[in-house]
Design a protein around this motif. Structure first.
Motif, mmCIF file in Angstrom:
data_model
loop_
_atom_site.group_PDB
_atom_site.id
_atom_site.type_symbol
_atom_site.label_atom_id
_atom_site.label_comp_id
_atom_site.label_asym_id
_atom_site.label_seq_id
_atom_site.Cartn_x
_atom_site.Cartn_y
_atom_site.Cartn_z
ATOM 1 N N ALA A 1 5.478 14.233 1.738
ATOM 2 C CA ALA A 1 5.893 13.723 0.431
ATOM 3 C C ALA A 1 7.200 12.946 0.542
ATOM 4 C CB ALA A 1 6.037 14.873 -0.556
ATOM 5 N N ALA A 2 8.107 13.424 1.389
ATOM 6 C CA ALA A 2 9.384 12.731 1.571
ATOM 7 C C ALA A 2 9.164 11.386 2.256
ATOM 8 C CB ALA A 2 10.341 13.595 2.381
ATOM 9 N N LEU A 3 8.254 11.340 3.212
ATOM 10 C CA LEU A 3 7.972 10.075 3.884
ATOM 11 C C LEU A 3 7.340 9.072 2.925
ATOM 12 C CD1 LEU A 3 6.617 11.231 7.361
ATOM 13 C CD2 LEU A 3 8.784 10.112 6.870
ATOM 14 N N GLU A 4 6.469 9.527 2.065
ATOM 15 C CA GLU A 4 5.844 8.630 1.094
ATOM 16 C C GLU A 4 6.868 8.116 0.094
ATOM 17 O OE1 GLU A 4 2.605 10.644 -0.725
ATOM 18 O OE2 GLU A 4 1.434 10.729 1.127
ATOM 19 N N ALA A 5 7.843 8.952 -0.265
ATOM 20 C CA ALA A 5 8.860 8.533 -1.227
ATOM 21 C C ALA A 5 9.818 7.522 -0.599
ATOM 22 C CB ALA A 5 9.632 9.743 -1.732
ATOM 23 N N GLU A 6 10.035 7.601 0.711
ATOM 24 C CA GLU A 6 10.961 6.686 1.387
ATOM 25 C C GLU A 6 10.390 5.286 1.518
ATOM 26 O OE1 GLU A 6 12.161 8.110 5.176
ATOM 27 O OE2 GLU A 6 13.289 9.780 4.371
ATOM 28 N N GLN A 7 9.081 5.167 1.705
ATOM 29 C CA GLN A 7 8.489 3.860 1.921
ATOM 30 C C GLN A 7 8.523 3.058 0.622
ATOM 31 O OE1 GLN A 7 4.616 4.746 3.392
ATOM 32 N NE2 GLN A 7 5.336 5.335 5.408
ATOM 33 N N PRO A 8 9.022 1.829 0.715
ATOM 34 C CA PRO A 8 9.091 1.002 -0.519
ATOM 35 C C PRO A 8 7.686 0.603 -0.955
ATOM 36 C CG PRO A 8 9.711 -0.288 1.393
ATOM 37 C CD PRO A 8 9.538 1.140 1.869
ATOM 38 N N LYS A 9 7.537 0.484 -2.241
ATOM 39 C CA LYS A 9 6.271 0.042 -2.801
ATOM 40 C C LYS A 9 6.176 -1.466 -2.590
ATOM 41 C CE LYS A 9 5.273 3.995 -4.814
ATOM 42 N NZ LYS A 9 4.587 4.945 -4.061
ATOM 43 N N ARG A 10 5.135 -1.889 -1.933
ATOM 44 C CA ARG A 10 4.961 -3.327 -1.683
ATOM 45 C C ARG A 10 4.034 -3.923 -2.728
ATOM 46 N NH1 ARG A 10 4.801 -4.517 4.688
ATOM 47 N NH2 ARG A 10 6.488 -3.131 5.266
ATOM 48 N N GLU A 11 4.486 -5.014 -3.219
ATOM 49 C CA GLU A 11 3.656 -5.716 -4.176
ATOM 50 C C GLU A 11 2.876 -6.781 -3.410
ATOM 51 O OE1 GLU A 11 5.808 -7.112 -7.513
ATOM 52 O OE2 GLU A 11 6.899 -5.221 -7.736
ATOM 53 N N GLY A 12 1.861 -7.293 -4.038
ATOM 54 C CA GLY A 12 1.063 -8.336 -3.402
ATOM 55 C C GLY A 12 1.853 -9.622 -3.268
ATOM 56 N N ARG A 13 1.277 -10.579 -2.586
ATOM 57 C CA ARG A 13 1.967 -11.866 -2.386
ATOM 58 C C ARG A 13 2.152 -12.552 -3.721
ATOM 59 N NH1 ARG A 13 -0.553 -14.618 2.891
ATOM 60 N NH2 ARG A 13 1.549 -15.308 3.307
ATOM 61 N N GLY A 14 3.357 -12.939 -3.980
ATOM 62 C CA GLY A 14 3.677 -13.615 -5.228
ATOM 63 C C GLY A 14 3.273 -15.081 -5.210
ATOM 64 N N THR A 15 3.349 -15.712 -6.368
ATOM 65 C CA THR A 15 2.970 -17.130 -6.445
ATOM 66 C C THR A 15 4.151 -18.013 -6.220
ATOM 67 O OG1 THR A 15 3.272 -17.048 -8.836
ATOM 68 C CG2 THR A 15 1.030 -16.814 -7.964
#
Length: 81
Positions: free
Chosen positions: A67-81
């Motif tokens: 759970a700590a490892l999942e919280a550390e990873q930044p949420k990546r968004e898809g490729r922007g326009t």
């Protein structure tokens, strides 16, 4: 193992029965067979209880680490326009 919390009791009773049978087969009187059965019950049930709690503790720590490892990873968004 599921939700059942009495495995240490079941193991202790099995050890108690086995010790009683072996004690009687060895020629111990009823009191000695019963006392050795009680000692076996306590020893086995405490051992099994410690093993189960150790396994649960390790699983909880592993879950907390994941759970700590999942919280550390930044949420990546898809490729922007």
């Amino acid at each position: 193992m599921g939700k059942f919390r009495g495995w240490h009791i079941v193991a202790g009773i099995a050890a108690m029965v086995l010790t009683g049978i072996l004690g009687t087969a060895m020629g111990l009187n009823n009191t000695a067979a019963f006392m050795s059965s009680c000692v076996a019950f306590v020893a086995v049930s405490l051992w099994v209880d410690s093993r189960i709690s150790l396994r649960r503790r390790e699983a909880a720590q592993r879950g907390a680490r994941e759970a700590a490892l999942e919280a550390e990873q930044p949420k990546r968004e898809g490729r922007g326009t």
